[in-house]
Design an enzyme around this catalytic site. Structure first.
Site, mmCIF file in Angstrom:
data_model
loop_
_atom_site.group_PDB
_atom_site.id
_atom_site.type_symbol
_atom_site.label_atom_id
_atom_site.label_comp_id
_atom_site.label_asym_id
_atom_site.label_seq_id
_atom_site.Cartn_x
_atom_site.Cartn_y
_atom_site.Cartn_z
ATOM 1 N N CYS A 85 -35.149 18.821 26.402
ATOM 2 C CA CYS A 85 -36.394 19.262 25.772
ATOM 3 C C CYS A 85 -37.567 19.098 26.740
ATOM 4 O O CYS A 85 -37.627 18.142 27.499
ATOM 5 C CB CYS A 85 -36.640 18.448 24.503
ATOM 6 S SG CYS A 85 -38.196 18.828 23.678
ATOM 7 N N GLN A 290 -57.531 17.493 16.103
ATOM 8 C CA GLN A 290 -56.800 16.640 17.043
ATOM 9 C C GLN A 290 -55.460 16.202 16.450
ATOM 10 O O GLN A 290 -55.390 15.801 15.282
ATOM 11 C CB GLN A 290 -57.638 15.402 17.384
ATOM 12 C CG GLN A 290 -58.845 15.710 18.256
ATOM 13 C CD GLN A 290 -58.496 15.840 19.733
ATOM 14 O OE1 GLN A 290 -57.338 15.907 20.118
ATOM 15 N NE2 GLN A 290 -59.518 15.892 20.573
ATOM 16 N N TYR A 319 -68.804 22.621 23.246
ATOM 17 C CA TYR A 319 -67.377 22.804 22.922
ATOM 18 C C TYR A 319 -67.030 21.967 21.683
ATOM 19 O O TYR A 319 -66.113 21.162 21.686
ATOM 20 C CB TYR A 319 -66.484 22.399 24.094
ATOM 21 C CG TYR A 319 -66.904 22.938 25.444
ATOM 22 C CD1 TYR A 319 -66.541 24.222 25.834
ATOM 23 C CD2 TYR A 319 -67.635 22.161 26.328
ATOM 24 C CE1 TYR A 319 -66.914 24.715 27.089
ATOM 25 C CE2 TYR A 319 -68.017 22.645 27.572
ATOM 26 C CZ TYR A 319 -67.659 23.925 27.945
ATOM 27 O OH TYR A 319 -68.033 24.411 29.176
ATOM 28 N N ASP A 388 -66.968 18.351 25.673
ATOM 29 C CA ASP A 388 -65.529 18.170 25.466
ATOM 30 C C ASP A 388 -64.854 19.492 25.786
ATOM 31 O O ASP A 388 -64.364 20.204 24.901
ATOM 32 C CB ASP A 388 -65.264 17.737 24.021
ATOM 33 C CG ASP A 388 -63.790 17.424 23.766
ATOM 34 O OD1 ASP A 388 -63.003 17.424 24.731
ATOM 35 O OD2 ASP A 388 -63.422 17.200 22.598
ATOM 36 N N CYS A 415 -59.725 16.222 28.961
ATOM 37 C CA CYS A 415 -58.265 16.209 28.825
ATOM 38 C C CYS A 415 -57.595 16.498 30.162
ATOM 39 O O CYS A 415 -56.379 16.685 30.217
ATOM 40 C CB CYS A 415 -57.816 17.215 27.767
ATOM 41 S SG CYS A 415 -58.271 18.925 28.142
#
Length: 459
Positions: A85, A290, A319, A388, A415
């Protein structure tokens, strides 16, 4: 050919060497006579034998063949399909070492790409229980020997690995996907085939409210109608505790994008609800929320701490999505302005503000790099700006506007450590200094790491 002969390794050669680090994608990194090799599943501190698969001018890729000396942080992955996977990349690493490596990745990117060594990078904040944390599953559906299969794609492919359980998904996600596979098979609902573009059921999307227990199921189909819809609804409503919403999304395009433009609620409510902290959020079939609500509360709490609000500040949230950070900030700010390019997200953000009776927030649809300069021209000047952005980072026009606007603080939620480093360097050149960076482990057992950075305007 001459250049290839000068390299210390050749394709298909087996070599023995030490692994000294991890890439941001979780692959081991080592050197043979100064030549860098990347090896999936290898860990820092290990000595391995590997077969060279591909050689480029300055680096190459190899496959782990034999473990000469294993790391004490190596574990046997608990997931039975882990090695096939592509969903997780670090289950073979102890959780403590995962957190340590993520801190190193953030530090390394800041230093190497941003030339930032003065900022305090705190140890990555992890979870007490780093399993079953995902509140949303998006599972592609396929067909095998007459029955439907569903699971994540094999690494670097679109071959579906069938699974009955995913250890990072909420148990309810597993339960619903299995029920849909069985029921759809019994009712003759075919799976979509990417090659032939025939078949119906493309994806099953399940969303779970961690604090409310409410469940939403979205079936993405390659057609206008779901056959035997009434019977499928009947089976799911009888068997799924907490089910509040069933939807069908139509996507007939040849694309990797999961959702199409048309969504219809076929049973129940158009939303489910969940909480982050004390704030209630309405979650629609296509709204972004989230996926790790436990760590989201920690991430947003740190953003709120770095914003250092007293109740008198004007805040801009770039954002802003469905308003999650905006509403967190609105608890302590005088006024918050949020901007987001996706119209549906802004509609959700406004709905969430009403849901929480928050009147000190305004939301606008558009590109942050266009709306914020326009606000600035209208005289809206922020004391604090929170950004963000997506993985590509902030648009340069937006960074230029922030430098002109000169808010006292900028809180950057990222991120992607590499684009974070790039953007912090630009902001520092424009008069800011990065004080602290706090990595947060939003996605245990994967290579992803989120960070919150606090920047202050130089005196």
């Amino acid at each position: 050919m001459t250049k290839q002969l000068e390299l210390p390794v050749q394709k298909n050669e087996e070599v023995e060497f030490d692994i000294t680090g991890l890439t941001h994608e979780g692959d081991g990194v080592g050197k043979v006579e100064g030549f860098t090799l990347f090896v999936p599943q290898a860990l820092p501190g290990e000595r391995i034998k590997a077969k060279v698969l591909k050689v480029k001018k300055n680096y190459g890729y190899a496959k782990l063949v034999e473990m000469v000396e294993a790391s004490p942080d190596r574990l046997e992955p608990p997931c039975p399909v882990y090695h096939q996977c592509g969903g997780c990349s670090l289950q073979h690493v102890s959780y403590e070492e995962q957190l340590r490596q993520k801190t190193i990745i953030v530090q390394d990117n800041l230093k190497r790409l941003g030339n930032i060594e003065h900022a305090t990078v705190h140890p990555t904040l992890g979870m007490k229980d780093p399993w079953r944390y995902r509140n949303k599953a998006q599972v592609p559906i396929g067909e095998e020997e007459g029955g439907l299969i569903g699971g994540f794609y094999a690494q670097r492919s679109h071959r579906i690995i069938n699974m009955e359980s995913c250890l990072i998904q909420h148990e309810k996600n597993d339960e619903v996907i299995e029920l849909v596979k069985r029921a759809a098979s019994q009712l003759g609902i075919s799976a979509y085939n990417e090659q032939t573009r025939k078949g119906l059921l493309r994806h099953v999307v399940v969303k779970v409210g961690f604090k409310t227990g409410e469940v939403m199921v979205v079936l993405v189909i390659n057609g206008d109608k779901l056959p035997n819809q009434e019977e499928l609804v009947n089976q799911l409503t009888k068997k799924v505790d907490g089910l509040k919403s069933l939807a069908v999304n139509v996507n007939k395009k040849q694309t990797n994008v999961i959702f199409g433009d048309q969504t219809q609620i076929i049973w129940g409510e158009p939303y489910i609800y969940d909480y982050i902290g004390n704030i209630k959020f309405a979650i629609s079939p296509r709204s972004f929320y989230q996926v790790n609500p436990v760590q989201t509360e920690i991430l947003y709490g740190k953003a709120l701490e770095y914003a250092n609000l007293t109740g008198n500040e004007t805040v801009i949230d770039a954002y802003c999505g469905i308003g999650t950070i905006s509403l967190f900030l609105a608890q302590k700010a005088k006024h918050v302005y949020g901007v987001e390019i996706v119209p549906e997200a802004i509609a959700d953000a406004k709905r969430n503000a009403r849901l929480n009776v928050m009147e000190n927030v305004d939301f606008a649809v558009g590109e942050a790099e266009r709306i914020i300069p326009w606000w600035y021209a209208q005289g809206i000047k922020a004391d604090v700006v929170v950004v963000d952005p997506p993985r590509k980072g902030c648009d340069e026009t937006l960074l230029d506007t922030l430098i002109q606007m000169k808010p006292k603080r900028i809180v950057y939620v990222s991120c992607n450590p590499s684009t974070l480093a790039r953007d912090l360097q630009i902001l520092e050149a424009g008069g800011y200094v990065t004080k602290e960076v706090q990595p947060v482990d939003m996605f245990p057992h994967t290579f992803h790491v989120e960070s919150v950075a606090w920047l202050s305007l130089k005196e």
